[in-house]
Enzyme design. Structure first.
Site, PDB file in Angstrom:
ATOM      1  N   HIS A 130      -2.798  10.458 -27.510  1.00 30.40           N
ATOM      2  CA  HIS A 130      -3.117   9.147 -26.952  1.00 30.40           C
ATOM      3  C   HIS A 130      -3.963   8.320 -27.926  1.00 30.40           C
ATOM      4  O   HIS A 130      -3.809   7.092 -28.007  1.00 30.40           O
ATOM      5  CB  HIS A 130      -3.873   9.295 -25.630  1.00 30.40           C
ATOM      6  N   ARG A 174       0.814  -1.219   0.000  1.00 28.43           N
ATOM      7  CA  ARG A 174       0.000   0.000   0.000  1.00 28.43           C
ATOM      8  C   ARG A 174       0.849   1.271   0.000  1.00 28.43           C
ATOM      9  O   ARG A 174       0.396   2.336   0.422  1.00 28.43           O
ATOM     10  CB  ARG A 174      -0.978   0.016   1.169  1.00 28.43           C
ATOM     11  N   LYS A 219       1.972  11.197 -11.353  1.00 24.80           N
ATOM     12  CA  LYS A 219       1.058  10.367 -12.150  1.00 24.80           C
ATOM     13  C   LYS A 219       1.726   9.033 -12.470  1.00 24.80           C
ATOM     14  O   LYS A 219       2.862   8.996 -12.931  1.00 24.80           O
ATOM     15  CB  LYS A 219       0.696  11.071 -13.457  1.00 24.80           C
ATOM     16  N   HIS A 270       5.638   7.939 -27.884  1.00 15.73           N
ATOM     17  CA  HIS A 270       4.703   8.825 -27.178  1.00 15.73           C
ATOM     18  C   HIS A 270       4.899  10.295 -27.521  1.00 15.73           C
ATOM     19  O   HIS A 270       3.944  11.001 -27.866  1.00 15.73           O
ATOM     20  CB  HIS A 270       4.844   8.613 -25.668  1.00 15.73           C
TER      21      HIS A 270
END
Length: 369
Positions: free
Chosen positions: A254, A123, A145, A268
């Site tokens: 994307h 976690r 992110k 990308h």
């Protein structure tokens, strides 16, 4: 030597970004103050392992930091649940604990994978970013992110999980192909367009120096980009509002990656580069900007030789309707309504949900047919 230092402040944690040249050989000096014990797990890919792993390991060992390595394959197709499961299983077999630290040693793919693994293992365990590509240094390593891809779309499974430190060594960029460098530069331009007009003008003024990869200017690029991103992340850590501006060009990009099945024929940053031009073109058709701005952006793309068109091989396999369907899988779709980031001026972007579908089709048709 560290030339620039930034502080990112979020609700989750605050951390430093250290920027300089030839930092990897003294990484142990920097990292020792950001880890809780003397055990780190370095996760990297085959390419970076061959080029730089020995230098990083040697530096850490000098500071009595015990290192373990996990090597995965190269490329965007590694961003999947199978890779995450493999990494987490290895970490658990080593009996990792919450005082251990993961090091993401690679580009944006490695950063996303390691950040996600760190956020879900026990976690949450500490992790440090050592980005090795321009794209990762100016964008993906900052802000927390993380994510993996699915057949439905890009980065749709992930978390927000901040690192303990970002160590951006521009000397690591020397091994990049010019293609990879330009892919990262698309993210640099983004910051100038959405929020920092003086930065965009500085980029235009210094095109030749940037193209020559002069160290002084690359350090400034990384610093200014990270400073701009930190401003937004500090205000909107979990992308509830203004952080969405950082996705300028990305909804288009994307979709391109998804339609290309994340193959290396379009990486990308190249997809984002094309996507930024599409967003600028739609901004013009929507009457948000004047023609002179679109021309200025296009001229800079031309001077820097940035990717501006979809390869013919992919064009032959897609249509406007397929492209629009792919865009609908984007995270910025709310109540079945697609939000796009458009320009009002260089240095001023806005979130728009009431654009003309007809204008969007015109932009897509121009690039596809």
């Amino acid at each position: 030597m560290v030339k620039k230092k930034l502080r990112v402040n979020t609700n989750q944690k605050s951390y430093d970004i250290l920027i300089g040249n030839n930092l990897i050989n003294k990484a142990g000096n920097f990292l020792k103050n950001y880890i809780k014990n003397q055990r780190v797990f370095i996760i990297t890919n085959k390419t970076i392992h061959k080029l730089y792993y020995a230098s990083l390991e040697k530096s850490l060992t000098k500071k009595n930091i015990k290192t373990y390595k996990i090597i995965i394959g190269d490329g965007e197709n590694q961003k999947n649940i199978k890779t995450i499961n493999s990494i987490c299983s290895i970490l658990l077999n080593y009996k990792i604990n919450r005082d251990d630290t993961l090091i993401a040693f690679g580009g944006g793919v490695i950063g996303d994978i390691v950040g996600f693994s760190a956020s879900i293992t026990l976690r949450g365990v500490n992790f440090i970013q050592i980005p090795t590509t321009l794209l990762a240094q100016v964008d993906s390593s900052v802000g927390g992110k993380t994510g993996i891809n699915t057949q439905v779309g890009k980065n749709l499974i992930g978390t927000f999980f901040q690192p303990n430190l970002v160590l951006a060594d521009v000397s690591l960029l020397r091994s990049l192909s010019h293609r990879e460098f330009l892919a990262g530069y698309a993210e640099v331009i983004k910051y100038g367009l959405i929020m920092d007009k003086p930065f965009f003008n500085w980029l235009v003024k210094n095109e030749s120096r940037i193209n020559r990869h002069e160290v002084k200017y690359i350090i400034e690029i990384v610093f200014r980009s990270c400073k701009n991103k930190a401003k937004i992340v500090n205000k909107d850590e979990n992308e509830k509002n203004i952080r969405a501006l950082l996705n300028f060009g990305h909804t288009f990009g994307h979709a391109i990656e998804s339609l290309n099945n994340y193959k290396k024929s379009i990486i990308h940053g190249e997809a984002v580069s094309i996507g930024i031009l599409m967003a600028v073109e739609l901004s013009l058709l929507e009457g948000k900007i004047k023609k002179v701005i679109e021309e200025k952006v296009r001229a800079h793309f031309h001077q820097m030789k940035l990717k501006s068109s979809i390869p013919n091989k992919l064009k032959s396999k897609i249509s406007v309707s397929k492209f629009m369907n792919a865009m609908q899988s984007d995270k910025k779709v709310k109540d079945n309504n697609l939000n796009l980031i458009l320009l009002k001026e260089v240095g001023n972007a806005i979130i728009v949900d009431n654009f003309s579908t007809s204008n969007l089709r015109k932009v897509l048709k121009k690039h596809i047919e």
